[in-house]
Design a protein around this motif. Structure first.
Motif, PDB file in Angstrom:
ATOM      1  N   UNK A 214       0.820  -1.212   0.000  1.00 36.48           N
ATOM      2  CA  UNK A 214       0.000   0.000   0.000  1.00 36.48           C
ATOM      3  C   UNK A 214       0.853   1.261   0.000  1.00 36.48           C
ATOM      4  N   UNK A 215       2.033   1.189   0.607  1.00 40.67           N
ATOM      5  CA  UNK A 215       2.930   2.341   0.678  1.00 40.67           C
ATOM      6  C   UNK A 215       4.087   2.114  -0.277  1.00 40.67           C
ATOM      7  N   UNK A 216       4.096   2.862  -1.393  1.00 38.05           N
ATOM      8  CA  UNK A 216       5.121   2.646  -2.413  1.00 38.05           C
ATOM      9  C   UNK A 216       6.483   3.185  -1.986  1.00 38.05           C
ATOM     10  N   UNK A 217       6.528   3.911  -0.866  1.00 36.36           N
ATOM     11  CA  UNK A 217       7.820   4.376  -0.364  1.00 36.36           C
ATOM     12  C   UNK A 217       8.534   3.290   0.434  1.00 36.36           C
ATOM     13  N   UNK A 218       7.815   2.208   0.754  1.00 41.70           N
ATOM     14  CA  UNK A 218       8.398   1.117   1.534  1.00 41.70           C
ATOM     15  C   UNK A 218       8.927   0.042   0.590  1.00 41.70           C
ATOM     16  N   UNK A 219      10.159  -0.362   0.788  1.00 40.68           N
ATOM     17  CA  UNK A 219      10.760  -1.424  -0.016  1.00 40.68           C
ATOM     18  C   UNK A 219      10.354  -2.769   0.591  1.00 40.68           C
ATOM     19  N   UNK A 220       9.208  -3.284   0.124  1.00 37.95           N
ATOM     20  CA  UNK A 220       8.675  -4.513   0.693  1.00 37.95           C
ATOM     21  C   UNK A 220       9.605  -5.685   0.406  1.00 37.95           C
ATOM     22  N   UNK A 221      10.151  -5.735  -0.806  1.00 39.54           N
ATOM     23  CA  UNK A 221      11.053  -6.840  -1.140  1.00 39.54           C
ATOM     24  C   UNK A 221      12.256  -6.860  -0.210  1.00 39.54           C
ATOM     25  N   UNK A 222      12.800  -5.675   0.106  1.00 42.33           N
ATOM     26  CA  UNK A 222      13.950  -5.626   1.011  1.00 42.33           C
ATOM     27  C   UNK A 222      13.580  -6.159   2.390  1.00 42.33           C
ATOM     28  N   UNK A 223      12.386  -5.831   2.850  1.00 43.01           N
ATOM     29  CA  UNK A 223      11.939  -6.331   4.155  1.00 43.01           C
ATOM     30  C   UNK A 223      11.752  -7.847   4.126  1.00 43.01           C
ATOM     31  N   UNK A 224      11.248  -8.349   3.016  1.00 40.20           N
ATOM     32  CA  UNK A 224      11.073  -9.798   2.898  1.00 40.20           C
ATOM     33  C   UNK A 224      12.430 -10.497   2.871  1.00 40.20           C
ATOM     34  N   UNK A 225      13.390  -9.925   2.134  1.00 42.02           N
ATOM     35  CA  UNK A 225      14.722 -10.526   2.067  1.00 42.02           C
ATOM     36  C   UNK A 225      15.410 -10.490   3.436  1.00 42.02           C
ATOM     37  N   UNK A 226      15.209  -9.412   4.167  1.00 40.63           N
ATOM     38  CA  UNK A 226      15.781  -9.327   5.515  1.00 40.63           C
ATOM     39  C   UNK A 226      15.164 -10.394   6.423  1.00 40.63           C
ATOM     40  N   UNK A 227      13.842 -10.553   6.327  1.00 41.07           N
ATOM     41  CA  UNK A 227      13.176 -11.587   7.125  1.00 41.07           C
ATOM     42  C   UNK A 227      13.680 -12.977   6.738  1.00 41.07           C
ATOM     43  N   UNK A 228      13.798 -13.233   5.431  1.00 42.34           N
ATOM     44  CA  UNK A 228      14.221 -14.553   4.952  1.00 42.34           C
ATOM     45  C   UNK A 228      15.612 -14.896   5.469  1.00 42.34           C
ATOM     46  N   UNK A 229      16.501 -13.910   5.457  1.00 45.46           N
ATOM     47  CA  UNK A 229      17.868 -14.160   5.941  1.00 45.46           C
ATOM     48  C   UNK A 229      17.854 -14.510   7.422  1.00 45.46           C
ATOM     49  N   UNK A 230      17.073 -13.772   8.202  1.00 44.13           N
ATOM     50  CA  UNK A 230      17.012 -14.044   9.641  1.00 44.13           C
ATOM     51  C   UNK A 230      16.267 -15.338   9.940  1.00 44.13           C
ATOM     52  N   UNK A 231      15.299 -15.683   9.094  1.00 36.69           N
ATOM     53  CA  UNK A 231      14.490 -16.888   9.326  1.00 36.69           C
ATOM     54  C   UNK A 231      15.115 -18.146   8.745  1.00 36.69           C
ATOM     55  N   UNK A 232      16.240 -17.999   8.031  1.00 35.22           N
ATOM     56  CA  UNK A 232      16.930 -19.165   7.491  1.00 35.22           C
ATOM     57  C   UNK A 232      16.278 -19.782   6.275  1.00 35.22           C
ATOM     58  N   UNK A 233      15.611 -18.957   5.453  1.00 39.66           N
ATOM     59  CA  UNK A 233      14.969 -19.468   4.241  1.00 39.66           C
ATOM     60  C   UNK A 233      15.404 -18.611   3.057  1.00 39.66           C
TER      61      UNK A 233
END
Length: 405
Positions: A214-233
């Motif tokens: 909904x907020x185009x100023x937020x880099x959603x992909x970057x947040x997902x990649x950060x989560x994936x790295x921390x979650x081990x996936x």
């Protein structure tokens, strides 16, 4: 005594009857000789293949053709007495793109051109004494060649960067298209497998993901990649309208949440099952957003809450049954609403619920009793507790409608 005018500026005697050479004439005689010097191409070819990495797979005809072009460009520059602007050197762009397609590093391409000029300059220096070319003209020619090298390098680097960017954009587009098609509609087996191999997606243990954009100023992909790295996936995602869609490979570490977003996951399955997984992830996301859930959400996390969006008729019925009666109570209805929510949120513990509002425990008991009288709900009946929880949860993130007190 000899006429001093009968000597050249190098001190060598010359025939006083022979007219002095015209300005630049020795250079042009040397350049004429270089144009007809077949050994120049062979020497440059050998030097490039021996000194520079990446040229092993370049066909001899391709390398010799580019060397001839480079020699021709160098000779024209020396004849003109001025280096061309970078935008005028089409040879640099053609060579950079050709070698890029052959896998030659850009550094080797630039070094190859300079090596070619080094060979030309060496030949020029050897021939200069024979043709009476002054040392200062040799130096001027050398400076001119290095200026040409700078302009050539500038044009080649720009061409290489533009092509690299274009290829990166094209590859990103192909990657995005594969993700969208794989999770939303499915792909033929060959395309599914080739994309999976290219993007590191396993055949087993994959699931679809969906997140709001909904907020185009937020880099959603970057947040997902950060989560994936921390979650081990491993996660692949791409924008699609107002949603980030993608694939998760592996089992996420429990308790690891994405920063500032809701991430809905579908059931685990195979590549062929991704559309079904994505359909479930979409329903999970819709429900999570409706009930105000933040972080990772899946069917197990939301449980019965999935019914809030899956059965809007049931949701409307339960809101009318358990929330509408509070509206007539005005401000007191708001207190009842707050009280029941606290009671459910604290595991039906009256002391903890009272402390959270805060009110006296007797006040909380009175409000619970009044709620039951108004709605007919029995807060000791598991079925009624589910209904009230359903209505309150559905109302928590919804705009204040007619059913809200």
């Amino acid at each position: 005594m000899a006429d001093p005018r009968s000597r050249t500026h190098h001190g060598r005697a010359r025939n006083p009857m022979t007219p002095p050479p015209a300005d630049g004439e020795p250079l042009h005689r040397i350049l004429d000789a270089l144009e007809d010097d077949a050994a120049l191409v062979a020497e440059t070819t050998s030097a490039i293949r021996e000194a520079l990495p990446g040229y092993d797979e370049v066909p001899p005809t391709s390398l010799e053709a580019s060397i001839r072009r480079n020699i021709g460009l160098s000779i024209r520059t020396l004849r003109r007495g001025a280096a061309p602007d970078a935008t005028q050197i089409d040879e640099a762009e053609e060579l950079a793109l050709e070698r890029m397609g052959q896998g030659v590093p850009l550094g080797s391409v630039l070094a190859g051109f300079r090596l070619c000029m080094t060979v030309i300059l060496g030949r020029l220096q050897r021939l200069a004494p024979e043709h009476g070319m002054p040392a200062e003209e040799v130096l001027a020619g050398a400076n001119l060649l290095w200026s040409l090298g700078d302009a050539f390098s500038t044009r080649a680097v720009i061409a290489h960067q533009e092509r690299s960017l274009a290829e990166a954009v094209a590859d990103s587009g192909r990657r995005s298209r594969w993700i969208i098609d794989a999770v939303m509609t499915g792909l033929p087996r060959t395309e599914l497998r080739s994309g999976a191999a290219a993007y590191g997606v396993d055949d087993q243990g994959v699931r679809a993901l969906a997140a709001p954009r909904h907020d185009h100023c937020v880099d959603v992909d970057r947040r997902i990649q950060d989560w994936a790295e921390r979650a081990g996936v491993t996660a692949l995602s791409t924008p699609h309208g107002t949603t980030e869609v993608g694939v998760v490979i592996g089992a996420p570490e429990p308790g690891v949440e994405p920063a500032g977003t809701t991430l809905a996951l579908g059931p685990v399955g195979t590549l062929e099952n991704l559309p079904e997984s994505f359909a479930a992830a979409t329903r999970v996301l819709e429900t999570a957003l409706r009930v105000g859930h933040r972080g990772v959400a899946d069917l197990a996390t939301l449980s019965w809450r999935m019914g809030i969006t899956a059965s809007p008729e049931t949701t409307a019925l339960l809101r009318r049954r358990h929330l509408q009666p509070l509206k007539a109570e005005g401000e007191f209805g708001q207190f009842l609403f707050e009280t029941v929510r606290a009671y459910l949120a604290h595991g039906l513990s009256i002391p903890r619920a009272a402390a959270s509002i805060p009110v006296h425990v007797n006040t909380l008991r009175y409000r619970l009793k009044r709620f039951q009288e108004l709605t007919g709900a029995d807060l000791h009946d598991p079925e009624h507790l589910i209904e009230v929880s359903w209505a309150l949860t559905a109302d928590s993130a919804a705009p204040h409608g007619p059913e809200h007190p």
